[in-house]
Design a protein around this motif. Structure first.
Motif, mmCIF file in Angstrom:
data_model
loop_
_atom_site.group_PDB
_atom_site.id
_atom_site.type_symbol
_atom_site.label_atom_id
_atom_site.label_comp_id
_atom_site.label_asym_id
_atom_site.label_seq_id
_atom_site.Cartn_x
_atom_site.Cartn_y
_atom_site.Cartn_z
ATOM 1 N N THR A 1 0.865 -1.180 0.000
ATOM 2 C CA THR A 1 0.000 0.000 0.000
ATOM 3 C C THR A 1 0.904 1.234 0.000
ATOM 4 O O THR A 1 2.104 1.129 0.267
ATOM 5 N N ALA A 2 0.327 2.375 -0.302
ATOM 6 C CA ALA A 2 1.134 3.589 -0.445
ATOM 7 C C ALA A 2 1.862 3.954 0.855
ATOM 8 O O ALA A 2 2.864 4.658 0.828
ATOM 9 N N SER B 1 -2.208 1.383 -6.113
ATOM 10 C CA SER B 1 -2.505 2.747 -6.558
ATOM 11 C C SER B 1 -2.488 2.785 -8.078
ATOM 12 O O SER B 1 -1.780 2.000 -8.702
ATOM 13 N N ARG C 1 -2.059 5.905 -9.339
ATOM 14 C CA ARG C 1 -1.470 7.242 -9.516
ATOM 15 C C ARG C 1 0.033 7.079 -9.742
ATOM 16 O O ARG C 1 0.768 6.597 -8.888
ATOM 17 N N VAL D 1 2.772 8.083 -7.159
ATOM 18 C CA VAL D 1 2.838 7.204 -5.983
ATOM 19 C C VAL D 1 3.666 5.966 -6.313
ATOM 20 O O VAL D 1 4.554 5.550 -5.562
ATOM 21 N N GLY E 1 1.810 -0.339 -10.878
ATOM 22 C CA GLY E 1 0.638 0.066 -10.106
ATOM 23 C C GLY E 1 -0.480 -0.949 -10.310
ATOM 24 O O GLY E 1 -0.721 -1.385 -11.428
ATOM 25 N N PRO F 1 -4.214 -1.114 -8.342
ATOM 26 C CA PRO F 1 -5.156 -0.827 -7.254
ATOM 27 C C PRO F 1 -5.887 -2.103 -6.843
ATOM 28 O O PRO F 1 -6.132 -2.971 -7.680
#
Lengths: 370, 423
Positions: free
Chosen positions: B232-233, B265, B267, B270, B347, B349
């Motif tokens: 996770t971020a 994520s 993004r 990130v 990435g 999510p």
């Protein structure tokens, strides 16, 4: 005039000094040609901020962007109309992925000149007809690999009476026919004409070993030759020394070490390297070798192991003028061989991705320092 | 080297070894079943002897050739200890599942039996694993025919030979052959003598094993697997360091080795920040370990250079230095890394996890989790639903613990059958 002519028509195939200017000019001309004809190559030159017109010396060629063989496996790069290319070869394709390489007419012509000059220099021509035993694939429309072309091409150095292949095309697939090879060998050995072996060193080695075990020792006619091509890669884990193979050839076939000839080349670098009396591959005028550091890709000095980068202006159809192979090797300095040939010689240690290929080689110490 | 009924034979005596194999197998099968306690005792005595230094010379030689950390060897020896094997037997073959079958007033007892003869086709990526495969076969009571991988350095055959020396009764249950997998005739003969074929290796090896055996022969395949880490971020630098150490220590060649890091994520900044942090951690970890073999480094260098050439087409970015690299990718594809300290970061999510891994389910194995403790249960659940069979802390992805399931199942159960009868 095409700048390649002065390189490929040169009478002495090992006169690197005498051909240096011509080589540089031909590389410049080739790079400019690729830049104009191949958009993807032009993009790579642009990204690496390299102007082909700036090629003025051998040092400039060190900066010339090189393409790894992997790139040819994933992208088709042609600077000419693909349909007009004379011969298309595919590499034997480690892991099943093949590169597609095509040659232009003039490039093939120069390739022919090169083969003539090399064969003459290494006394491969013979007017006496020969019987050929080929440890490779029978030529078919289906098999376009470079190895089968080289093996076939090598059967023209002396007129062929007959050709027997170890890998025969039967019912839509290749079958290994060692028994057929054995019968042919015995038949040929009774004929007055010399025999020429051609093919992978590993296959030849296993074939001769099995003959020795069976106690079969045909004496081949004087002038017979054992020619190797396609590399020793099947041996990396076996660590069979070349000397062992030469001794076996002499023991089983009665062909002395001087009758053993080895070739080296790659689809992406279609230059004929032929070993000298001491079985070293000297760099011929058609080619240059840059050994590069395994981490930084910067050129390393003579005697230091690294990645093998091969350069040639032979082909205009594709940007294969500077190719990075998957091999690790050493370039030994001129004069270090002692055979009389003045150019440096290339020793291939093995393929990348294999452990311990370097640590068992003579240059390991320097590698560790580097 | 071959191991035939407790004797080491030189290479090349395959024909001789095969000649009366069937007679010997039938003879052993006609006797009483192998007592697993005999196997446990023998392994335990061997493990203790190794720990006491009896095989020190051989072990030192092995360690000098292979870059295996000493602690991994100790861990491996630990698997042969009595408590490990007893726990494994209890976990995998525990009698709880074997309550009698009752119906309409009849009672049938249930017992477990070995499959009979197992043919192990071993892979070469973990030294000594072929021997462990045979020990598992023995624990389940089977006779074991082992085909060594071509790259085997001789550790397995020596271990198994030592085992038959410690307990001669095991000699009739262990055969080691050195035939190449291209010897189809030899492979087929061994497969035809077997009741189960245990195959370690990639898709091609598994396919080949299926072709060798009768259609009815049970094939137990331990195929090649891919493992990755999921962050996770807010993943901590400590977790990234532990992951980096794991990546460098295993060289990423194990089924359980992390190939790349997925970031929860979509993004890009990130994901990029995480890639940079992992890159720093990898450089740090690599500094503490001996340098990777130049031949392997050269291969990674070429692949990364190729990535740079292709970047205009792929949008991938290379972070590289200190013998390690991170490939920052805009796609979500699960893929093999360039190995030996070179990994990818992408990435992904969490709500796209299942669909992304959908087609790769049979290849999934371990996921290392880098997240706050509160997120662990929900992410573990999600990863397991996607097909992952082990979720661990990032530094423990390649843990080897007795009694753990293997690729989502218990091997000893695969090597046995359940019989219901009138005992």
């Amino acid at each position: 005039m095409d700048a390649r002519a002065r390189v490929f028509n040169h009478h002495d195939p090992y006169d690197l000094k005498g051909t240096e200017d011509a080589f540089v000019a031909a590389m410049r001309e080739n790079a400019l040609f690729q830049q104009a004809g191949c958009a993807d190559y032009a993009r790579i030159l642009r990204e690496q901020d390299f102007d082909p017109a700036s090629i003025q010396s051998m040092r400039d060629l060190e900066r010339l962007p090189f393409l790894p063989t992997l790139y040819f496996k994933r992208h088709k790069l042609f600077a000419m109309d693909e349909k007009k290319l004379l011969i298309q070869a595919t590499s034997s394709g480690t892991g099943g992925v093949k590169s597609h390489i095509g040659f232009d007419n003039l490039g093939m012509y120069y390739g022919g000149r090169m083969v003539l000059t090399m064969a003459r220099r290494h006394r491969l021509f013979s007017p006496k007809p020969c019987n050929y035993l080929i440890f490779g694939y029978e030529r078919t429309k289906e098999n376009q690999t470079a190895i089968s072309k080289t093996a076939y091409g090598a059967t023209f150095f002396a007129p062929a009476l007959h050709r027997t292949y170890a890998l025969r095309w039967r019912n839509g697939q290749y079958e290994l026919d060692l028994d057929g090879m054995k019968q042919a060998l015995l038949r040929y050995s009774r004929s007055p004409f010399p025999v020429r072996f051609m093919g992978f060193p590993a296959y030849t080695y296993f074939f001769l070993s099995s003959l020795r075990e069976e106690g079969i020792r045909p004496r081949l006619p004087v002038g017979s030759k054992v020619m190797f091509g396609g590399g020793w890669k099947q041996f990396y884990t076996q660590k069979v020394e070349k000397e062992t193979v030469y001794r076996l050839v002499e023991e089983v076939l009665g062909v002395p070490e001087s009758g053993c000839v080895e070739f080296f080349g790659a689809v992406e670098h279609p230059i004929l390297y032929c070993d000298c009396a001491r079985h070293h591959f000297h760099v011929p005028v058609y080619s240059r070798v840059i050994i590069r550091n395994v981490d930084t890709l910067k050129p390393v000095p003579y005697g230091t192991p690294g990645l093998v980068n091969l350069l040639t202006p032979m082909t205009k159809s594709m940007p294969i003028l500077s190719v990075m192979t998957d091999d690790i090797g050493i370039l030994h300095p001129p004069g270090s061989c002692g055979c009389g040939i003045s150019s440096p010689w290339l020793e291939i240690l093995g393929r990348v991705g294999v452990k311990d290929i370097v640590t068992c080689a003579a240059g390991a110490e320097e590698f560790l320092k580097g | 080297m071959l191991l035939i009924r407790g004797k080491l034979w030189e290479d090349g005596r395959m024909e001789e070894a095969m000649a009366d194999l069937e007679t010997h197998l039938t003879h052993a099968l006609s006797g009483p079943p192998l007592d697993p306690m005999l196997v446990v005792d023998a392994c335990d005595r061997l493990a203790r002897a190794i720990e006491a230094g009896e095989y020190a010379a051989a072990l030192e030689e092995f360690l000098s050739v292979h870059e295996v950390p000493r602690e991994m060897v100790d861990q491996a020896i630990g698997l042969f200890r009595r408590e490990s094997l007893l726990y494994k037997l209890h976990m995998e073959l525990g009698e709880g599942a074997l309550e009698p079958l009752c119906a309409d007033g009849h009672v049938w007892q249930r017992r477990r039996f070995p499959l009979g003869v197992l043919f192990h086709i071993a892979a070469g990526n973990v030294d000594g694993l072929p021997a462990y495969s045979v020990v598992e076969g023995l624990l389940a009571g089977n006779i074991n025919l082992l085909k060594l991988p071509s790259a085997d350095a001789g550790l397995s055959v020596r271990l198994l030979h030592a085992l038959t020396q410690v307990e001669p009764a095991l000699a009739d249950y262990i055969y080691v052959f050195d035939l190449p997998s291209t010897d189809l005739d030899g492979m087929t003969r061994l497969a035809n003598l077997s009741d189960g074929v245990v195959v370690w290796g990639g898709d091609e090896a598994v396919r080949a094993a299926r072709r060798l055996a009768h259609p009815g022969t049970k094939i137990i395949s331990w195929g090649h697997k891919l493992s990755f880490a999921y962050a996770t971020a807010d993943a901590t630098m400590d977790d990234l360091r532990a992951l980096a150490r794991h990546i460098c220590q295993t060289g990423q060649v194990l089924c359980t080795s992390c190939q790349g890091l997925y970031v929860d994520s979509d993004r890009f900044p990130v994901v990029k920040r995480m890639a940079e942090e992992l890159f720093a951690a990898l450089q740090e970890a690599a500094r503490e370990l001996p340098p990777v073999d130049p031949g392997l480094r050269g291969q990674a260098t070429l692949r990364l250079y190729n990535e740079q050439l292709e970047a205009a087409h792929t949008g991938r970015q290379v972070l590289r230095g200190g013998g390690v690299s991170v490939l920052l990718c805009p796609d979500r594809e699960l893929e093999l890394s360039f190995l030996h300290g070179n990994c990818w970061v992408k990435g992904l999510p969490r709500d796209r996890l299942i669909e992304t891994l959908r087609g790769k389910k049979e290849y999934l194995q371990t996921a290392g989790l880098l997240c706050a403790p509160a997120d662990r249960p929900v992410l573990t659940e999600l990863l397991c639903r996607a097909g992952i069979v082990r979720v661990t802390e990032p530094g423990l992805m390649s843990r080897t613990v007795a009694g753990e399931a293997h690729d989502g199942t218990f091997p000893l159960r695969e090597y046995t059958r359940i019989a219901e009868g009138l005992w």
